[in-house]
Enzyme design. Structure first.
Site, PDB file in Angstrom:
ATOM      1  N   LYS A  12      -7.656  33.361  33.514  1.00  0.00           N
ATOM      2  CA  LYS A  12      -7.683  33.054  32.082  1.00  0.00           C
ATOM      3  C   LYS A  12      -8.520  31.820  31.799  1.00  0.00           C
ATOM      4  O   LYS A  12      -9.093  31.685  30.733  1.00  0.00           O
ATOM      5  CB  LYS A  12      -6.275  32.881  31.531  1.00  0.00           C
ATOM      6  CG  LYS A  12      -5.569  31.697  32.129  1.00  0.00           C
ATOM      7  CD  LYS A  12      -4.276  31.379  31.425  1.00  0.00           C
ATOM      8  CE  LYS A  12      -3.646  30.177  32.108  1.00  0.00           C
ATOM      9  NZ  LYS A  12      -2.858  30.504  33.278  1.00  0.00           N
ATOM     10  N   LYS A  15     -12.296  35.481  40.931  1.00  0.00           N
ATOM     11  CA  LYS A  15     -11.015  36.050  40.548  1.00  0.00           C
ATOM     12  C   LYS A  15     -10.893  36.154  39.035  1.00  0.00           C
ATOM     13  O   LYS A  15     -11.475  35.363  38.293  1.00  0.00           O
ATOM     14  CB  LYS A  15      -9.855  35.263  41.171  1.00  0.00           C
ATOM     15  CG  LYS A  15      -9.394  34.035  40.452  1.00  0.00           C
ATOM     16  CD  LYS A  15      -8.062  33.534  41.034  1.00  0.00           C
ATOM     17  CE  LYS A  15      -7.377  32.628  39.992  1.00  0.00           C
ATOM     18  NZ  LYS A  15      -6.008  32.299  40.261  1.00  0.00           N
ATOM     19  N   LYS A  36      -9.795  20.269  38.869  1.00  0.00           N
ATOM     20  CA  LYS A  36      -9.568  20.357  37.428  1.00  0.00           C
ATOM     21  C   LYS A  36     -10.079  19.120  36.692  1.00  0.00           C
ATOM     22  O   LYS A  36     -10.560  19.233  35.576  1.00  0.00           O
ATOM     23  CB  LYS A  36      -8.078  20.562  37.133  1.00  0.00           C
ATOM     24  CG  LYS A  36      -7.593  21.961  37.513  1.00  0.00           C
ATOM     25  CD  LYS A  36      -6.225  22.248  36.931  1.00  0.00           C
ATOM     26  CE  LYS A  36      -5.768  23.656  37.302  1.00  0.00           C
ATOM     27  NZ  LYS A  36      -4.379  23.917  36.907  1.00  0.00           N
TER      28      LYS A  36
END
Ligand code: ADP
Ligand code: NA
Length: 330
Positions: A200, A197, A114
């Site tokens: 969001k 996948k 991230k």
């Protein structure tokens, strides 16, 4: 009767949950509340690690809670609450942070992934210590079981290490949580990139079916879903990831077996499958959307429900924190 305690959380970082969230996690939450002592939370503290808008966060926290209730979480059967309403999460996270090694925290691969996206210099310390807050979330409630996907395994390992380290330094305070592999969950892929996948954060809007999408919107997304150039409707995730993903969603939402669906679509085209799936999705989400609107129409009642949940959660959390503070020397 002492039922095993299970704990799980979901971030309020979107205007709607998507079918991946539902079929990969939330559907199971609803089932687990019947057999387990279930604690479920909307983890808003975790939602501010990468910058956010306060009004949007407040609204998303409410919409998330409303959807969870609409999906069937029953406050009589489980403890449903908002993380920031239980101050013990942040309090325990501080103590745990002080027994976590800097190097140990640096090895968390999700932070590496991230922070690469945010830029290593700009990534917040909150994002870095996120797994420690997660450990506090779990240990506060003396959870026996934590449903985890592959991406969260390392964080649960850290949680277990911290619980054991705390016990050896200061004395026992926590139940050692076990990973709980959910049965009957499905991995849903992105409609536009069926090898990735549905997510969001990573998918484009066209790749995601949101629970709150109006029927014409979800129908359009399904119509535009990427499929292979063949014609056969069979379940073959490696060779036909797009069609297989549509079949997975169809089967999960309708309760029909894969064999039944494949037989029913023998000789039919992708267009037929997509048209029917759009109807299945629309039928499935209609009552969820209506119930969500109902909960949102009465914000005072919704806030009251959440306050009751927070009070129930706090009773447990405060007891754990008292033990921890006492052992630490406060
Ligand atoms: P996202 O990937 O959209 O950011 P989260 O990471 O917030 O979603 O996931 C919330 C929950 O939903 C987790 O339990 C996660 O495993 C599950 N989940 C998310 N996306 C999918 C998916 N495409 N298929 C199955 N489960 C999923
Ligand atoms: Na997650």
């Amino acid at each position: 009767v002492d039922r095993p305690r299970v704990l799980s959380g979901i971030q309020p970082t979107a205007d709607s949950f998507h079918l991946g969230n539902y079929l990969g996690a939330l559907r199971n939450w609803v089932q687990l509340q019947e057999t387990h002592d279930a604690y479920y939370m909307v983890v808003d503290l975790h939602a501010i690690t990468a910058g956010h808008d306060p009004a949007v966060l407040r609204q998303r926290t409410r919409v998330s809670a409303a959807q969870l209730l609409a999906l069937g979480l029953d406050p009589e059967q489980c403890t449903l609450f908002v993380q920031s309403q239980v101050p013990e999460h942040a309090q325990l996270a501080w103590v745990l942070g002080c027994i976590t090694g800097f190097g140990e925290a640096s090895r968390m691969t999700q932070f590496k992934d991230k922070s690469l996206k945010q830029g290593a210099e700009r990534a917040s310390v909150g994002l870095f210590t996120y797994p420690i807050l997660q450990a506090a979330d779990i240990l506060l409630y003396q959870a026996n079981l934590v449903p985890v996907g592959e991406d969260q395994r390392q964080h649960l390992e850290l949680t277990r290490d911290l619980a054991q380290r705390f016990a050896s330094q200061f004395g026992p305070a926590f139940t050692l949580p076990e990973p709980y592999i959910l049965k009957g969950t499905a991995k849903i892929t992105d409609l536009q990139d069926p090898t990735a996948k549905m997510s969001k954060s990573a998918s484009t809007p066209a790749g995601i079916i949101e629970l709150l999408d109006p029927p014409n919107v979800s129908a359009k997304k399904i119509r535009s879903a990427v499929t292979d150039t063949g014609r056969e409707i069979i379940y073959a995730p490696a060779e036909k990831p797009g069609i297989s993903n549509l079949l997975t969603i169809y089967s999960a939402l309708s309760g029909r077996t894969m064999e039944d669906l494949v037989a029913a679509y023998d000789g039919k085209g992708y267009g037929d499958l997509k048209k029917d799936l759009a109807e299945v999705v629309a039928e499935f989400v209609a009552p969820i959307q209506e119930a969500t609107r109902g909960y949102l129409a009465d914000p005072a009642q919704l806030d009251k429900q959440l306050a009751i949940g927070a009070e129930k959660a706090r009773a447990v959390a405060a007891q754990t924190l008292r033990t921890v503070y006492e052992r630490v020397g406060f």
